[in-house]
Structures are given as structure tokens and as C-alpha cells.
Motif scaffolding. Sequence first.
Motif, PDB file in Angstrom:
ATOM      1  N   LEU A   1      66.201  46.816  55.944  1.00 24.93           N
ATOM      2  CA  LEU A   1      66.002  45.859  54.858  1.00 24.93           C
ATOM      3  C   LEU A   1      65.240  44.630  55.353  1.00 24.93           C
ATOM      4  O   LEU A   1      64.346  44.119  54.664  1.00 24.93           O
ATOM      5  CB  LEU A   1      67.344  45.436  54.266  1.00 24.93           C
ATOM      6  N   ARG A   2      65.596  44.156  56.534  1.00 23.26           N
ATOM      7  CA  ARG A   2      64.886  43.010  57.096  1.00 23.26           C
ATOM      8  C   ARG A   2      63.416  43.348  57.355  1.00 23.26           C
ATOM      9  O   ARG A   2      62.529  42.529  57.098  1.00 23.26           O
ATOM     10  CB  ARG A   2      65.563  42.550  58.390  1.00 23.26           C
ATOM     11  N   THR A   3      63.176  44.541  57.866  1.00 25.39           N
ATOM     12  CA  THR A   3      61.799  44.966  58.110  1.00 25.39           C
ATOM     13  C   THR A   3      61.001  44.982  56.813  1.00 25.39           C
ATOM     14  O   THR A   3      59.856  44.525  56.762  1.00 25.39           O
ATOM     15  CB  THR A   3      61.770  46.361  58.758  1.00 25.39           C
ATOM     16  N   GLY A   4      61.606  45.506  55.752  1.00 28.22           N
ATOM     17  CA  GLY A   4      60.927  45.549  54.466  1.00 28.22           C
ATOM     18  C   GLY A   4      60.608  44.169  53.932  1.00 28.22           C
ATOM     19  O   GLY A   4      59.502  43.929  53.418  1.00 28.22           O
ATOM     20  N   LYS A   5      61.551  43.239  54.057  1.00 27.30           N
ATOM     21  CA  LYS A   5      61.327  41.882  53.562  1.00 27.30           C
ATOM     22  C   LYS A   5      60.284  41.163  54.405  1.00 27.30           C
ATOM     23  O   LYS A   5      59.483  40.380  53.884  1.00 27.30           O
ATOM     24  CB  LYS A   5      62.640  41.109  53.529  1.00 27.30           C
TER      25      LYS A   5
ATOM     26  N   ALA B   1      68.838  52.419  66.403  1.00 25.58           N
ATOM     27  CA  ALA B   1      69.605  51.227  66.756  1.00 25.58           C
ATOM     28  C   ALA B   1      70.445  50.780  65.568  1.00 25.58           C
ATOM     29  O   ALA B   1      70.019  50.855  64.418  1.00 25.58           O
ATOM     30  CB  ALA B   1      68.659  50.102  67.185  1.00 25.58           C
ATOM     31  N   GLU B   2      71.631  50.299  65.861  1.00 27.15           N
ATOM     32  CA  GLU B   2      72.526  49.838  64.807  1.00 27.15           C
ATOM     33  C   GLU B   2      72.343  48.345  64.582  1.00 27.15           C
ATOM     34  O   GLU B   2      72.067  47.583  65.505  1.00 27.15           O
ATOM     35  CB  GLU B   2      73.980  50.136  65.180  1.00 27.15           C
ATOM     36  N   GLY B   3      72.510  47.932  63.346  1.00 27.29           N
ATOM     37  CA  GLY B   3      72.398  46.536  63.008  1.00 27.29           C
ATOM     38  C   GLY B   3      73.751  45.855  63.000  1.00 27.29           C
ATOM     39  O   GLY B   3      74.756  46.425  63.436  1.00 27.29           O
ATOM     40  N   PRO B   4      73.824  44.628  62.483  1.00 28.39           N
ATOM     41  CA  PRO B   4      75.090  43.895  62.435  1.00 28.39           C
ATOM     42  C   PRO B   4      76.044  44.504  61.418  1.00 28.39           C
ATOM     43  O   PRO B   4      75.620  45.175  60.482  1.00 28.39           O
ATOM     44  CB  PRO B   4      74.655  42.494  62.011  1.00 28.39           C
ATOM     45  N   SER B   5      77.324  44.259  61.625  1.00 30.26           N
ATOM     46  CA  SER B   5      78.327  44.772  60.687  1.00 30.26           C
ATOM     47  C   SER B   5      78.916  43.663  59.822  1.00 30.26           C
ATOM     48  O   SER B   5      79.620  43.945  58.857  1.00 30.26           O
ATOM     49  CB  SER B   5      79.458  45.480  61.446  1.00 30.26           C
ATOM     50  N   LYS B   6      78.625  42.406  60.171  1.00 31.31           N
ATOM     51  CA  LYS B   6      79.152  41.283  59.407  1.00 31.31           C
ATOM     52  C   LYS B   6      78.033  40.599  58.635  1.00 31.31           C
ATOM     53  O   LYS B   6      76.886  40.582  59.090  1.00 31.31           O
ATOM     54  CB  LYS B   6      79.825  40.276  60.339  1.00 31.31           C
ATOM     55  N   PRO B   7      78.342  40.008  57.480  1.00 32.62           N
ATOM     56  CA  PRO B   7      77.318  39.299  56.708  1.00 32.62           C
ATOM     57  C   PRO B   7      76.782  38.104  57.487  1.00 32.62           C
ATOM     58  O   PRO B   7      77.482  37.533  58.322  1.00 32.62           O
ATOM     59  CB  PRO B   7      78.067  38.841  55.451  1.00 32.62           C
ATOM     60  N   PRO B   8      75.536  37.693  57.235  1.00 32.16           N
ATOM     61  CA  PRO B   8      74.993  36.498  57.893  1.00 32.16           C
ATOM     62  C   PRO B   8      75.807  35.264  57.511  1.00 32.16           C
ATOM     63  O   PRO B   8      76.365  35.184  56.421  1.00 32.16           O
ATOM     64  CB  PRO B   8      73.565  36.410  57.339  1.00 32.16           C
ATOM     65  N   THR B   9      75.869  34.304  58.431  1.00 34.03           N
ATOM     66  CA  THR B   9      76.603  33.067  58.142  1.00 34.03           C
ATOM     67  C   THR B   9      75.768  32.103  57.303  1.00 34.03           C
ATOM     68  O   THR B   9      76.327  31.276  56.587  1.00 34.03           O
ATOM     69  CB  THR B   9      77.017  32.369  59.446  1.00 34.03           C
TER      70      THR B   9
ATOM     71  N   PHE C   1      70.844  39.456  51.944  1.00 37.20           N
ATOM     72  CA  PHE C   1      71.452  40.673  52.489  1.00 37.20           C
ATOM     73  C   PHE C   1      72.945  40.685  52.147  1.00 37.20           C
ATOM     74  O   PHE C   1      73.795  40.534  53.019  1.00 37.20           O
ATOM     75  CB  PHE C   1      71.249  40.747  54.008  1.00 37.20           C
ATOM     76  N   PRO C   2      73.264  40.864  50.867  1.00 35.61           N
ATOM     77  CA  PRO C   2      74.672  40.812  50.440  1.00 35.61           C
ATOM     78  C   PRO C   2      75.434  42.066  50.852  1.00 35.61           C
ATOM     79  O   PRO C   2      74.833  43.090  51.203  1.00 35.61           O
ATOM     80  CB  PRO C   2      74.563  40.715  48.913  1.00 35.61           C
ATOM     81  N   ASP C   3      76.760  41.960  50.820  1.00 27.81           N
ATOM     82  CA  ASP C   3      77.587  43.138  51.064  1.00 27.81           C
ATOM     83  C   ASP C   3      77.320  44.188  49.988  1.00 27.81           C
ATOM     84  O   ASP C   3      77.159  43.864  48.814  1.00 27.81           O
ATOM     85  CB  ASP C   3      79.072  42.760  51.044  1.00 27.81           C
TER      86      ASP C   3
ATOM     87  N   GLN D   1      90.420  45.813  51.986  1.00 29.05           N
ATOM     88  CA  GLN D   1      90.106  46.133  53.363  1.00 29.05           C
ATOM     89  C   GLN D   1      89.175  47.340  53.448  1.00 29.05           C
ATOM     90  O   GLN D   1      88.228  47.362  54.246  1.00 29.05           O
ATOM     91  CB  GLN D   1      91.401  46.409  54.147  1.00 29.05           C
ATOM     92  N   GLU D   2      89.419  48.322  52.604  1.00 26.07           N
ATOM     93  CA  GLU D   2      88.568  49.507  52.597  1.00 26.07           C
ATOM     94  C   GLU D   2      87.139  49.149  52.183  1.00 26.07           C
ATOM     95  O   GLU D   2      86.167  49.650  52.758  1.00 26.07           O
ATOM     96  CB  GLU D   2      89.129  50.563  51.651  1.00 26.07           C
ATOM     97  N   LEU D   3      87.014  48.256  51.189  1.00 19.24           N
ATOM     98  CA  LEU D   3      85.687  47.832  50.752  1.00 19.24           C
ATOM     99  C   LEU D   3      84.963  47.074  51.858  1.00 19.24           C
ATOM    100  O   LEU D   3      83.756  47.238  52.054  1.00 19.24           O
ATOM    101  CB  LEU D   3      85.792  46.969  49.507  1.00 19.24           C
ATOM    102  N   ARG D   4      85.705  46.229  52.583  1.00 18.98           N
ATOM    103  CA  ARG D   4      85.087  45.490  53.678  1.00 18.98           C
ATOM    104  C   ARG D   4      84.586  46.445  54.768  1.00 18.98           C
ATOM    105  O   ARG D   4      83.511  46.255  55.338  1.00 18.98           O
ATOM    106  CB  ARG D   4      86.081  44.481  54.263  1.00 18.98           C
ATOM    107  N   GLU D   5      85.385  47.458  55.063  1.00  9.83           N
ATOM    108  CA  GLU D   5      84.988  48.427  56.083  1.00  9.83           C
ATOM    109  C   GLU D   5      83.769  49.233  55.631  1.00  9.83           C
ATOM    110  O   GLU D   5      82.866  49.505  56.434  1.00  9.83           O
ATOM    111  CB  GLU D   5      86.162  49.362  56.389  1.00  9.83           C
ATOM    112  N   ARG D   6      83.743  49.601  54.364  1.00 12.09           N
ATOM    113  CA  ARG D   6      82.594  50.345  53.845  1.00 12.09           C
ATOM    114  C   ARG D   6      81.346  49.469  53.872  1.00 12.09           C
ATOM    115  O   ARG D   6      80.248  49.947  54.186  1.00 12.09           O
ATOM    116  CB  ARG D   6      82.890  50.825  52.433  1.00 12.09           C
ATOM    117  N   SER D   7      81.491  48.182  53.533  1.00  5.20           N
ATOM    118  CA  SER D   7      80.354  47.265  53.561  1.00  5.20           C
ATOM    119  C   SER D   7      79.826  47.110  54.982  1.00  5.20           C
ATOM    120  O   SER D   7      78.611  47.081  55.209  1.00  5.20           O
ATOM    121  CB  SER D   7      80.758  45.893  53.001  1.00  5.20           C
ATOM    122  N   ALA D   8      80.749  46.984  55.942  1.00  8.21           N
ATOM    123  CA  ALA D   8      80.345  46.826  57.341  1.00  8.21           C
ATOM    124  C   ALA D   8      79.580  48.048  57.816  1.00  8.21           C
ATOM    125  O   ALA D   8      78.558  47.936  58.510  1.00  8.21           O
ATOM    126  CB  ALA D   8      81.580  46.587  58.213  1.00  8.21           C
TER     127      ALA D   8
END
Length: 208
Positions: free
Chosen positions: A110-114, A54-62, A70-72, A93-100
Motif C-alpha cells: 500500500l505504501r509503495t502504491g501511494k 518481506a513482512e511489514g508492520p503489525s501495528k497501526p502508525p502512531t 493506512f487504517p486497520d 481481540q480477534e479483530l485486532r489480531e486479524r488487523s495485525a
Amino acid sequence: MAGHFEATPGGGAAVALDEVEISILRSLAVQLLELIGPGDQPAEGEDPLAALFAEGPSKPPTDPALARLFPDAYGGPDAPEGGAGAGKPEEEQELRERSAEFRRFTEMDLRTGKRDDALAVVRTLDALSPARDGGAVLTLTGDECLSWLRSLNDLRLTIGTRLEVSDEDQGEEGSLYRLPDTDPRKPMVMAYLWLGALQESLVETLMP
């Protein structure tokens, strides 16, 4: 609250905690679990293996605290000099896409580990056998020490974000040490400083 860890045979550590300290640590760990959120459980009849892909979110938490946990991976406020915000628009833009892309395939793990680390804190505290005064000696295995270290760090990041703590605030002459008792932030600041001392003590105990 000045508990200090001591090494135990087998690579573990132990610390004496009073009743109030135990209560505070457990409460903070439970709040951290609530902040991180529940794990994604397979629906009834769903293949459990599907969750592995399963895929997770692509945007940082608000939520700023979650964004700190969970930083970029590339760019963002914690990026080194030369990261996003420091280059050309197309590079940013390329960095944002790579982060996503990175977030989509790593954040759930990461959430599971925490969550597992925070649960380890709660479970080891719940397993204590309190003395007559309500205190107890917390004895951790080597693996439990690592879970505690990671969870203490997560707690300090979360509280520090809520308090908007900067590096300048944390020195002995920093503003955190000069808050009046009437300041509503004082209890949380005291918890933040205590967690830092506890974390430092555990790190020193585990060092060879």
C-alpha cells in the motif's frame, strides 16, 4: 484557484494551472512522499526477490495522518458499526489480531502504491512547459488521471486529519467556510477545499 479538468481524447484529462497552483501541488505531493517514507530497497548483495516476501508492520502508525492513510482493516475508528469496540472483549481481540495479520502482509504494498501515485503527480508537474506567465496546461493520460485521483484523495485525508476536519465542517455552512483570515489554519483550509474541488472536477471529467 478554480481550475477545472476537461476530457481529452483517449480517456485522459487536462487542466490549466497557474504558477502558484503548480508550486502548491508539487510541494504538497513532496510532503506526502516524505510522510509515507522511502521504499525498502534491498541491501547490497541481498536477493531483490527477498523484498517481495518481506513482512511489514503489525501495528497501526502512531502518526494520526499515517493511521488515516493506512487504517486497520478490521475495527479501528473507521470501522463500521459492529466492528472493534462494539463487541465482546474476545471478539475485539480477534479483530485486532486479524488487523495485525492483514497489515503485516499488505501495508508495504500500500505504501509503495501511494508513493508511486505521489511521484506521478510530481513528475507530471515537472514535465510541464510553463508559459510566460508561469502557468501551464497539465495534460494527463488515463493512467495518470487515476494516480492523480488517488493522490489527491491521500492529500485531503492527510490535511483533513491535521486540521481535525469533521463532516459537519465541510458543508457550505460548515466552519471551514467561516474561518477569519487571521486564523493560522486558513491557508491549509483553503488548500484542502481547493484539492477537494480539483478532485471532484477530475472525477466528473472521467465519468462516462
